[in-house]
Design a protein around this motif. Structure first.
Motif, PDB file in Angstrom:
ATOM      1  N   GLU A  48     -25.368  22.972 -63.930  1.00 32.60           N
ATOM      2  CA  GLU A  48     -25.422  23.684 -65.212  1.00 32.60           C
ATOM      3  C   GLU A  48     -24.223  23.356 -66.097  1.00 32.60           C
ATOM      4  N   HIS A  49     -23.006  23.526 -65.573  1.00 32.25           N
ATOM      5  CA  HIS A  49     -21.815  23.359 -66.417  1.00 32.25           C
ATOM      6  C   HIS A  49     -21.081  22.047 -66.184  1.00 32.25           C
ATOM      7  N   LYS A  50     -21.551  21.236 -65.229  1.00 37.74           N
ATOM      8  CA  LYS A  50     -21.008  19.907 -64.947  1.00 37.74           C
ATOM      9  C   LYS A  50     -19.522  19.917 -64.595  1.00 37.74           C
ATOM     10  N   PRO A  79     -12.084  27.276 -54.304  1.00 36.41           N
ATOM     11  CA  PRO A  79     -12.365  25.916 -54.769  1.00 36.41           C
ATOM     12  C   PRO A  79     -12.858  25.026 -53.627  1.00 36.41           C
ATOM     13  N   SER A  80     -13.602  23.982 -53.978  1.00 34.89           N
ATOM     14  CA  SER A  80     -14.131  23.025 -53.006  1.00 34.89           C
ATOM     15  C   SER A  80     -13.255  21.783 -52.980  1.00 34.89           C
ATOM     16  N   ARG A  81     -13.638  20.832 -52.151  1.00 31.27           N
ATOM     17  CA  ARG A  81     -12.891  19.573 -52.064  1.00 31.27           C
ATOM     18  C   ARG A  81     -13.062  18.704 -53.306  1.00 31.27           C
ATOM     19  N   LEU A 118     -23.714  16.623 -56.752  1.00 31.50           N
ATOM     20  CA  LEU A 118     -22.760  17.528 -56.109  1.00 31.50           C
ATOM     21  C   LEU A 118     -23.276  18.964 -56.083  1.00 31.50           C
ATOM     22  N   ASP A 119     -24.116  19.313 -57.046  1.00 33.00           N
ATOM     23  CA  ASP A 119     -24.700  20.650 -57.063  1.00 33.00           C
ATOM     24  C   ASP A 119     -25.564  20.887 -55.826  1.00 33.00           C
ATOM     25  N   ALA A 120     -26.226  19.846 -55.356  1.00 33.62           N
ATOM     26  CA  ALA A 120     -27.036  19.984 -54.151  1.00 33.62           C
ATOM     27  C   ALA A 120     -26.164  20.234 -52.929  1.00 33.62           C
TER      28      ALA A 120
END
Length: 274
Positions: A185-187, A203-205, A174-176
């Motif tokens: 980094e913080h998961k 915020p994201s989905r 999801l970071d990508a």
């Protein structure tokens, strides 16, 4: 109730005896196979909740030496144990619960339902289920809540590693897709860096909108101060044995935990195939 002459000897399991002792005791009293259940991501405000159930082979203590709570292992050690557990486990099941289901049901309800789905997803119905910290009904089989179970019972530790590594890999992916939040980094946990990123970008989905800091960021206000980690516990409530409950179960030769029929959250039996 069995008559006294037919009851097996009472068993006392001490924490100092090692994290395979509880599983071995249950097997010795005819209550195997023993499944451990644990989750990862309960306290995160982004990403899925992942729950795993795992049945270890009774003779694998040496092969899995050093296995413990995934939070106490390095990332490299978790990956090594993950591969070993996947190869050596007698049975395992992993359930991935998306953020929208966590929002709809609430974290605790989604977690408990995920545990039921994970156990239902095992190929063989376990003779006993060990959960980490709090009691869970509805497995359709005897169960025991073990305080600090991911350090006390190897099968719970194995489930902890399976859930943690699975979820960490999801968050790195999801970071990508959402590099602005720093998920790798913080998961997805509620760190100051994460809160600032949400405030800057919204915020994201994949965020959990049932969390107060996510709603605050959506509304463009600074999140409230962080709360205590959900895994915190009171050491004074613990003692050196796990005798309560288990001792009575073994003394009677049977266990009843008010089990209900195993259900699922989405109408399918079991969890996501690992």
């Amino acid at each position: 109730m069995l008559p006294p002459e037919l009851r097996p000897a009472r068993a006392v399991v001490r924490r100092s005896a090692g994290n395979w002792t509880l599983q071995s005791t249950l097997h010795r009293h005819g209550l195997g196979p023993v499944a451990g259940v644990d989750e990862a991501g309960r306290g995160a405000c982004a990403g899925p909740l992942v729950v795993a159930a795992c049945v270890l082979r009774p003779g694998d203590a040496k092969r899995l030496e050093g296995l413990t709570d995934s939070k106490l292992l390095t990332a490299a050690a978790r990956e090594e144990y993950y591969t070993l557990i996947r190869r050596r486990a007698e049975d395992l099941s992993i359930v991935v619960i998306p953020p929208e289901e966590v929002d709809r049901r609430g974290v605790h309800v989604a977690n408990v339902e995920g545990m039921r789905r994970a156990v239902a997803g095992l190929a063989t119905v376990p003779g006993y289920v060990l959960t980490d910290g709090f009691a869970v009904r509805g497995f359709g089989t005897p169960a025991l809540a073990v305080p600090k179970g991911d350090q006390v019972a190897a099968c719970v530790a194995a489930a902890s590693v399976l859930a943690k590594v699975t979820r960490d890999r999801i968050m790195v992916a999801l970071d990508a897709e959402f590099p602005q939040y720093g998920f790798a980094e913080h998961k997805g946990y509620c760190t100051p860096v994460h809160d600032e990123a949400m405030l800057a970008h919204g915020p994201s989905r994949v965020h959990r909108y049932s969390f107060v800091n996510v709603r605050a960021a959506r509304d463009g206000v600074r999140p409230p101060a962080a709360v205590l980690d959900e895994d915190a516990f009171d050491e004074d409530l613990m003692d050196d044995t796990i005798e309560t409950g288990l001792g009575e179960d073994l003394a009677e030769g049977l266990v009843h935990n008010g089990a209900l029929a195993v259900g699922t959250s989405e109408g399918s039996r079991g969890g996501v195939a690992p």
